[in-house]
Design an enzyme around this catalytic site. Structure first.
Site, short mmCIF file in Angstrom:
data_model
loop_
_atom_site.label_atom_id
_atom_site.label_comp_id
_atom_site.label_asym_id
_atom_site.label_seq_id
_atom_site.Cartn_x
_atom_site.Cartn_y
_atom_site.Cartn_z
N GLY A 89 5.47 2.80 0.34
CA GLY A 89 6.22 3.39 -0.77
C GLY A 89 5.32 3.64 -1.97
O GLY A 89 4.11 3.61 -1.86
N SER A 93 0.85 -1.19 0.00
CA SER A 93 0.00 0.00 0.00
C SER A 93 0.88 1.23 0.00
O SER A 93 2.10 1.15 0.13
CB SER A 93 -0.89 0.02 1.24
OG SER A 93 -0.10 0.36 2.36
N LYS A 94 0.24 2.35 -0.13
CA LYS A 94 0.92 3.65 -0.19
C LYS A 94 1.89 3.82 1.00
O LYS A 94 2.93 4.44 0.88
CB LYS A 94 -0.16 4.73 -0.20
CG LYS A 94 0.34 6.12 -0.48
CD LYS A 94 0.49 6.39 -1.97
CE LYS A 94 1.36 7.61 -2.18
NZ LYS A 94 2.14 7.62 -3.38
N ARG A 95 1.50 3.24 2.14
CA ARG A 95 2.34 3.38 3.33
C ARG A 95 3.75 2.85 3.10
O ARG A 95 4.72 3.37 3.61
CB ARG A 95 1.73 2.58 4.50
CG ARG A 95 0.86 3.39 5.41
CD ARG A 95 0.27 2.50 6.48
NE ARG A 95 -0.62 1.49 5.91
CZ ARG A 95 -0.36 0.19 5.92
NH1 ARG A 95 0.73 -0.29 6.47
NH2 ARG A 95 -1.20 -0.66 5.37
#
Ligand code: GLU
Length: 500
Positions: A267, A263-265
């Site tokens: 990277g 997920s965006k978390r």
């Protein structure tokens, strides 16, 4: 055997995620390998979250990756339209069939009530299935409530029996009796939505997906493992209509370095960001393919590396058997390594063409140089970078008229033995005129050494420092012919003045 037909069916609620790109790529590879057809279908029945903006982004990301499809919203095709929001009237007939056969019933429970019921069931340690309140309403009662203006969706009576799926990745998957409760095939329309036909509501993903996979004649559904729990509901719908389901391959998750779902978390996750940063689509796709698929043992890719497969090698070796059950971990370092491999080994003209935009963005005016010169520059520095976007920095030396002396290079230039070396080099360069040819450059160190009496590292280091301002970088004999006599002399002068 009939023609293979597969689909990529994104919901347009954002950019194209690398996980989605991998699903797309597996479908694409399978279609290419089997001489089949890839359909792009836009699943936009969740109208509150779907946007045309996002659809456009997804389409352009697919293009950015260099992948194609044969039928889709922008191409049309025998099963058009390819946007679910444009197929609503088509679904209505099938919903009516289910209603006529009493396979669905009107459900008047509101979202709030359903949430309460779910929470209550979970507190009691029960699976939070729909509790069947509306299943017991007679059709007349339901009609009367509808006539009073109450809102309802249609809920499918889930058969209570075990379903077996022979999945190409997961093998035999058993969905035990009672795993799934009655589920909605249509819901009450949301803001800005209209019922697809009177008293029928608005269709939801599981329903539309089955209708379309059937109507669009899909032979195989290759999609993310997280859809497995939808698959059992979809199998029930195929059964209700008496249709043969397609074959399924549920591909394993992509995990981030934290071993959680990527997920965006953890990277960057969008294809757009990777390509913008200077990852080559070919490298990204090669990397993604190996994140969940493994080529048959013993293949010998032309690249010489077992994991670097050309597009045609990926196609010819692709098979569903190679899809892995274990989740793949998105290792960005491996992707970087692969990207640098591709940058080094792709035809020079192609790399130079793709890199041009990064030079422009960095503010370099390539128009002042010949194409051949630019290619030489890229050739000399491409071995040093990981991303296309790093090429301008690596080529700085050739493009920047005012060189900068780095501190460790300054130390080298101030060594007592450096002055005679540089003096001899300048004299040598000035003793001739015209372009600096390879032969002259090759002979230079020997001559400078003879004149200055200095050898080895003490000879090479100051030469490099005086021309480049750095102690590391591409070989001097590659650099000098590209810079040319005048520019080398000017640079030496400028760097020497900074060393004092
Ligand atoms: N629209 C679904 C998604 O984006 C795809 C489901 C499917 O492939 O069946 O996750």
């Amino acid at each position: 055997m009939s023609q293979i037909r597969v689909r990529f069916a994104p919901s347009p609620t954002g950019y194209l995620h690398v996980g989605g790109a991998r699903t797309l790529f597996f479908n694409w590879l399978f279609a290419k390998k089997m001489g089949g057809v890839l359909v792009l279908r836009i699943e936009d029945t969740d109208q509150a979250r779907s946007t045309r903006e996002s659809e456009k982004m997804i389409l352009s990301d697919i293009q950015r990756l260099g992948l194609d499809y044969q039928e889709g919203p922008d191409l049309g095709g025998p099963h058009a339209p390819y946007r679910q929001s444009e197929r609503l009237s088509l679904y209505a007939d099938y919903v009516r069939q289910l209603l006529e056969q009493d396979r669905v019933y009107y459900c008047f429970c509101s979202d709030t009530l359903l949430t309460q019921k779910r929470e209550a069931a979970m507190k009691l340690g029960r699976t939070p299935h729909y509790d069947g309140t509306c299943a017991r309403l007679s059709r007349d009662e339901a009609k009367a409530r509808l006539a009073r203006g109450e809102k309802a969706g249609l809920r499918f009576r889930a058969p209570q029996k075990t379903y077996i799926l022979q999945d190409h990745v997961r093998g035999r998957v058993e969905f035990k009796e009672g795993m799934v409760g009655d589920f909605l095939v249509t819901r009450t329309p949301g803001d800005g939505e209209k019922e697809i036909a009177e008293g029928i509501g608005f269709p939801v993903y599981n329903f539309c997906c089955v209708m379309d996979d059937h109507l669009m004649e899909m032979t195989h559904v290759i999609r993310a493992e997280e859809h497995l729990s939808n698959t059992v509901r979809q199998l029930m719908l195929y059964e209700a209509f008496g249709w043969t389901p397609p074959e399924f391959a549920h591909i394993a998750l992509v995990l981030g370095p934290d071993r959680q779902k990527l997920s965006k978390r953890s990277g960057d996750v969008s294809v757009y960001e990777y390509v913008e940063k200077g990852y080559l689509p070919e490298a990204l796709l090669n990397f993604l393919a190996l994140l969940g698929w493994w080529p048959p043992a013993g293949i010998k890719p032309v690249s010489g590396h077992p994991e670097v497969l050309s597009m045609s090698e990926l196609i010819s070796n692709f098979n569903l058997e190679g899809l892995q059950k274990a989740p793949g971990v998105f290792d960005v370092q491996k992707l970087q390594w692969m990207n640098s491999f591709y940058i080094r080994s792709m035809p020079l003209a192609e790399i130079a063409r793709r890199a041009r935009i990064y030079f422009e963005r960095a503010g370099f005016d390539l128009g002042a140089h010949s194409e051949e010169w630019y290619h030489q520059v890229v050739e000399v520095v491409r071995g040093e970078v990981t991303l296309l976007s790093e090429l301008p920095q690596a080529a700085h030396l050739f493009l920047d008229a005012t060189p900068h002396l780095e501190p460790d290079a300054k130390v080298v230039l101030n060594e007592p033995s450096s002055a005679p070396v540089i003096e001899a080099m300048v004299a040598e360069l000035k003793s001739a005129s015209g372009p600096l040819l390879i032969e002259e450059v090759d002979a230079l160190p020997k001559k400078v050494s003879a004149k200055s009496g200095v050898k080895g590292k003490s000879l090479y280091m100051p030469l490099r420092a005086a021309v480049t301002g750095k102690v590391h970088g591409p070989e001097l004999k590659l650099i000098l012919p590209i810079l040319g006599r005048e520019s080398v002399l000017k640079r030496i002068e400028a760097l020497l003045s900074q060393s004092r």
